[in-house]
Motif scaffolding. Structure first.
Motif, short mmCIF file in Angstrom:
data_model
loop_
_atom_site.label_atom_id
_atom_site.label_comp_id
_atom_site.label_asym_id
_atom_site.label_seq_id
_atom_site.Cartn_x
_atom_site.Cartn_y
_atom_site.Cartn_z
N PRO A 64 -18.82 41.28 -47.35
CA PRO A 64 -20.60 40.18 -46.70
C PRO A 64 -20.60 38.87 -47.66
N GLU A 65 -21.50 39.92 -48.31
CA GLU A 65 -21.76 38.82 -49.23
C GLU A 65 -21.13 38.28 -49.71
N TYR A 66 -20.65 39.09 -50.51
CA TYR A 66 -19.91 37.97 -51.38
C TYR A 66 -18.95 36.27 -50.27
N LEU A 103 -27.55 39.36 -66.04
CA LEU A 103 -29.25 39.22 -66.19
C LEU A 103 -29.52 40.09 -64.80
N SER A 104 -28.67 39.98 -64.17
CA SER A 104 -28.88 40.27 -62.32
C SER A 104 -29.24 39.88 -61.37
N ILE A 105 -29.25 38.13 -62.14
CA ILE A 105 -28.59 37.10 -61.55
C ILE A 105 -28.38 37.14 -59.22
N PRO A 106 -29.93 37.39 -58.91
CA PRO A 106 -29.30 37.43 -57.47
C PRO A 106 -27.18 36.57 -56.83
N VAL A 107 -27.38 37.55 -55.86
CA VAL A 107 -25.78 37.00 -55.75
C VAL A 107 -26.02 35.60 -54.41
N SER A 108 -27.21 35.25 -54.11
CA SER A 108 -27.53 33.68 -53.19
C SER A 108 -27.80 33.23 -54.25
N VAL A 109 -27.78 32.86 -55.74
CA VAL A 109 -28.36 31.90 -56.23
C VAL A 109 -27.11 32.21 -57.28
N ARG A 110 -26.42 32.64 -57.87
CA ARG A 110 -25.63 33.16 -58.67
C ARG A 110 -24.72 31.98 -58.83
N ILE A 111 -23.94 31.35 -58.01
CA ILE A 111 -22.96 29.89 -58.21
C ILE A 111 -23.68 28.89 -58.84
N PRO A 112 -24.99 28.48 -58.40
CA PRO A 112 -25.50 27.22 -59.03
C PRO A 112 -25.99 27.45 -60.97
N PHE A 113 -27.02 29.49 -60.70
CA PHE A 113 -26.98 29.23 -62.32
C PHE A 113 -25.68 29.49 -62.99
N THR A 114 -24.21 29.95 -62.32
CA THR A 114 -23.66 29.56 -63.95
C THR A 114 -23.52 29.15 -63.51
N ALA A 115 -22.95 27.40 -63.01
CA ALA A 115 -22.82 26.22 -62.90
C ALA A 115 -23.75 25.72 -63.61
N LEU A 116 -24.85 26.09 -63.82
CA LEU A 116 -25.85 25.66 -65.20
C LEU A 116 -25.65 25.74 -65.90
N VAL A 117 -25.33 27.26 -66.62
CA VAL A 117 -24.54 27.88 -67.63
C VAL A 117 -23.93 26.79 -68.21
N VAL A 118 -22.12 27.26 -67.80
CA VAL A 118 -21.38 26.23 -68.01
C VAL A 118 -21.36 24.76 -67.89
N PHE A 119 -22.06 24.06 -66.97
CA PHE A 119 -22.13 22.88 -67.58
C PHE A 119 -23.37 22.52 -69.29
N ALA A 120 -24.09 23.53 -69.01
CA ALA A 120 -24.81 23.37 -70.28
C ALA A 120 -24.04 23.52 -72.37
N ILE A 121 -23.94 24.81 -71.90
CA ILE A 121 -22.30 24.84 -72.63
C ILE A 121 -21.26 23.87 -72.82
N SER A 122 -20.58 23.33 -72.57
CA SER A 122 -19.98 22.60 -72.14
C SER A 122 -20.42 21.06 -72.50
N TRP A 123 -21.47 20.84 -72.03
CA TRP A 123 -22.43 18.94 -72.36
C TRP A 123 -22.40 19.45 -74.17
N ILE A 124 -22.97 20.79 -74.37
CA ILE A 124 -23.37 20.71 -75.75
C ILE A 124 -22.06 20.83 -76.48
N VAL A 125 -21.08 21.46 -76.24
CA VAL A 125 -19.32 21.55 -77.30
C VAL A 125 -19.19 20.10 -77.37
N VAL A 126 -18.99 19.17 -76.14
CA VAL A 126 -18.97 17.90 -76.24
C VAL A 126 -19.32 16.84 -77.51
#
Length: 383
Positions: free
Chosen positions: A45-47, A344-367
């Protein structure tokens, strides 16, 4: 991701801001995959709640990119051959490079003696038992020019974008000869096509001439992402003269209406154990009336924004330059970003945007590092 790079003196920074928003929304959508793909996740239900909440909110991402492309490129000024050479080479060469990298990843993990679970953790669509064999890798590589798979699922966009590029010279010829009345008629027919997926699902699949021997219904010829191309051109050429309060009220009404339909429809479909994959995707379709409302709301909201900070302008322009590269490489990083969020036990409620920030930052740096180290070759790798 559209691949246009406006010259500095012609730059419209609201389009750079819009592109940044769209890129981040796309990454968020892929970071929401662990919440929405598997029946196990949807049964949680939470997911299910947070996956539906974010997933519905993010649907304008791809239409925004197509509208940006239309706003920047239509009408085309080059001849057809020059346009095809410039635009198609810009996306097809990086597409081939990244298709090979993604498809060879399972084989590489097998050669290194890693468990197949590593592949599943990297790619949400890979399933519990992905193949690491050479034979399956070769089969996937042979098919890359005509189809995508669980490892290249995000590259469906490149196939669609290539089709739009092929179509744009002919849309240009019509745009330059048509008048505003014809524009309105075309827009009305395209808007009607947005309702057809629901008509086919909830009335009968064989209406308006569709049948087992014919897939081309009455309004088929007005349908598809080409409507967003045209809408992007119109929004730029014919801006609405609205005061601030009216604009924001209109944007809020359009977005909230589209969002509620998308969210409630998706929740309804995922709550039904008998829903097919097509049923689950029905209210998430990019070419649907509610997503078009949300997309139009976002672009009308962002268009009057003025960006005066030179630093912000610089990084928005840089992100525009890196946009296609970020899109091409980010899918490798989604699994890592999600693992970091869990660690990091990020709460499920903000896990999607937090993960996106991490992915965006890594991808931006690589490029960014590639462009700094070898700009000549980075353009062919990242677009």
């Amino acid at each position: 991701m559209d691949t246009t790079r406006p010259k500095e003196k012609e730059r419209e920074y609201w389009l750079d801001l819009l592109r940044f928003i769209a890129i981040f929304m796309v990454i968020c959508i892929h970071c929401a995959d662990p919440f929405n793909i598997s029946p196990e996740a949807r049964a949680n239900p939470e997911y299910n709640f947070w996956g539906s909440l974010y997933g519905a909110f993010l649907r304008p991402c791809v239409p925004l990119f197509v509208m940006i492309t239309g706003a920047l490129l239509l009408p085309i000024k080059e001849n057809t051959g020059a346009f095809y050479k410039k635009r198609l080479s810009r996306i097809l060469i990086p597409f081939l490079i990244w298709s090979i990298l993604y498809n060879c990843y399972p084989l590489l993990t097998g050669m290194l003696g890693l468990d197949p679970a590593v592949v599943s953790e990297t790619f949400a669509y890979a399933g519990p038992h992905p193949s690491q064999s050479l034979e399956d890798t070769i089969a996937r590589l042979v098919a890359i020019i005509v189809s995508f798979n669980a490892y290249t699922v995000h590259l469906w966009y490149i196939f669609m974008l290539a089709g739009l590029y092929l179509y744009m010279p002919y849309l240009t010829a019509w745009i330059e000869k048509a008048d505003r009345f014809q524009y309105k008629i075309y827009g009305a027919f395209w808007a009607a096509t947005l309702f057809l997926p629901y008509a086919f699902r909830f009335t009968a699949p064989d209406i308006l001439g569709r049948s087992a021997w014919n897939s081309f219904d009455t309004f088929y010829y007005f349908a598809g992402f080409n409507g967003y191309l045209f809408l992007g051109y119109c929004v730029k050429k014919y801006p609405l003269a609205l005061n601030t309060a009216t604009r924001y009220i209109l944007c809020a009404a359009l977005f909230s209406t589209g969002y509620l339909i998308t969210y409630l429809g998706f929740r309804y479909m995922t709550a039904n154990p008998g829903s097919t994959e097509n049923d689950v995707e029905l209210f998430f379709l990019y070419c649907s009336p509610q997503v078009a409302l949300m997309t139009l709301a976002v672009i009308l909201f962002i268009k009057p924004v003025k960006i005066r900070s030179k630093t912000v302008r610089k990084y928005l322009a840089r992100t525009t330059q890196y946009g296609l590269g970020i899109y091409l490489c980010h899918y490798f990083v989604v699994g890592l970003g999600y693992a970091i969020s869990q660690k990091l036990s990020i709460p499920v409620s903000v896990r999607i945007p937090f993960t996106a920030l991490v992915v965006f930052a890594i991808s931006w740096i690589v490029v960014h590092l590639f462009y700094k180290a070898t700009p000549r070759y980075a353009r062919w790798i990242f677009g």
